[in-house]
Design an enzyme around this catalytic site. Structure first.
Site, mmCIF file in Angstrom:
data_model
loop_
_atom_site.group_PDB
_atom_site.id
_atom_site.type_symbol
_atom_site.label_atom_id
_atom_site.label_comp_id
_atom_site.label_asym_id
_atom_site.label_seq_id
_atom_site.Cartn_x
_atom_site.Cartn_y
_atom_site.Cartn_z
ATOM 1 N N ASP A 1 -1.191 -3.324 12.652
ATOM 2 C CA ASP A 1 -0.686 -3.820 11.373
ATOM 3 C C ASP A 1 -0.445 -5.314 11.479
ATOM 4 O OD1 ASP A 1 1.408 -4.622 9.356
ATOM 5 O OD2 ASP A 1 1.144 -2.529 8.757
ATOM 6 N N THR B 1 -1.042 7.585 -1.139
ATOM 7 C CA THR B 1 -2.310 7.476 -1.870
ATOM 8 C C THR B 1 -3.246 6.427 -1.273
ATOM 9 O OG1 THR B 1 -1.495 5.770 -3.394
ATOM 10 C CG2 THR B 1 -1.073 8.074 -3.983
ATOM 11 N N ARG C 1 0.834 -1.189 0.000
ATOM 12 C CA ARG C 1 0.000 0.000 0.000
ATOM 13 C C ARG C 1 0.876 1.249 0.000
ATOM 14 N NH1 ARG C 1 -4.477 0.877 4.622
ATOM 15 N NH2 ARG C 1 -2.624 0.644 5.900
ATOM 16 N N ASP D 1 3.158 -6.577 10.494
ATOM 17 C CA ASP D 1 4.160 -6.260 11.510
ATOM 18 C C ASP D 1 4.019 -7.165 12.730
ATOM 19 O OD1 ASP D 1 5.432 -4.291 10.071
ATOM 20 O OD2 ASP D 1 4.298 -2.648 10.966
#
Length: 210
Positions: free
Chosen positions: A201, A109, A105, A204
């Site tokens: 996340d 944006t 990602r 992670d």
């Protein structure tokens, strides 16, 4: 939710999801929980696979039994977080093949960028289940399914653990022919594209790269 979206409220899945969300859960336990939840969700997501009759010999005598009717499965995790679900689903369907799609990602944006795609050569003969723990904006999931559709598999399903309502809406609008399986639909996305309350996340936390 409509008949395209399935929320798996099984007590074992919901119990494990609580510990998955907990910020004090370490990477080792987090990885184990992702795999276990993936395995339980696979059980539910394959509930309608067709069966056919067969006959085997037990130690006592012949028995008329059932086997899956010639359907071949492929699991396609979205790198990297989707890898955390692979071991669990393969415990349920060891004969399945595994493809991979790499998307990241863009943090400015929030749009997915493809960097890797490798699918089984006989993908057109297989029913595909795409794996990613999180469905946030929906961008990565939408792009991954679009990529897989080019190879014309028999069917595609998408399986995630936690989804945001924005992602569910975007995904179902982009791919109304693809069933979506998740364990929870959370409240909303925050201004940086994370699911709230979510679990942070997933990549992670799986790989310990916090």
């Amino acid at each position: 939710m409509d008949n395209q979206v399935f929320i798996m409220d099984h007590p074992l899945i919901q119990h494990k999801l609580t510990f998955l969300r907990d910020k004090n859960t370490g990477s080792k336990e987090f990885r184990e929980l992702v795999g276990e939840i993936g395995m339980l969700m696979c059980y539910e997501a394959t509930r309608d696979l067709p069966l056919e009759d067969t006959t085997i010999e037990t130690p006592i005598g012949p028995a008329k039994t059932k086997v899956i009717a010639g359907r071949k499965l492929a699991f396609v995790p979205i790198l990297r977080a989707g890898l955390g679900m692979v071991d669990g689903v393969l415990k349920m369907v060891p004969a399945a093949k595994v493809g991979h799609i790499g998307l990241y990602r863009d943090h400015e944006t929030l749009q997915p960028v493809e960097y890797y795609s490798k699918l089984p050569q006989d993908i057109e003969e297989r029913d595909v289940i795409v794996l990613d723990p999180m469905l946030a904006t929906g961008g990565s999931a939408i792009d991954a399914v679009t990529i897989i559709k080019r190879s014309k598999p028999k069917s595609i399903r998408f399986m995630c653990i936690i989804a945001a309502p924005e992602g569910v809406k975007a995904f179902t609008q982009a791919h109304p022919d693809v069933q979506l399986f998740c364990a929870a639909v959370d409240d909303h996305l925050n201004d940086i594209g994370y699911i709230v309350p979510g679990l942070g996340d997933a990549g992670d936390r799986i790989f310990g790269t916090l």
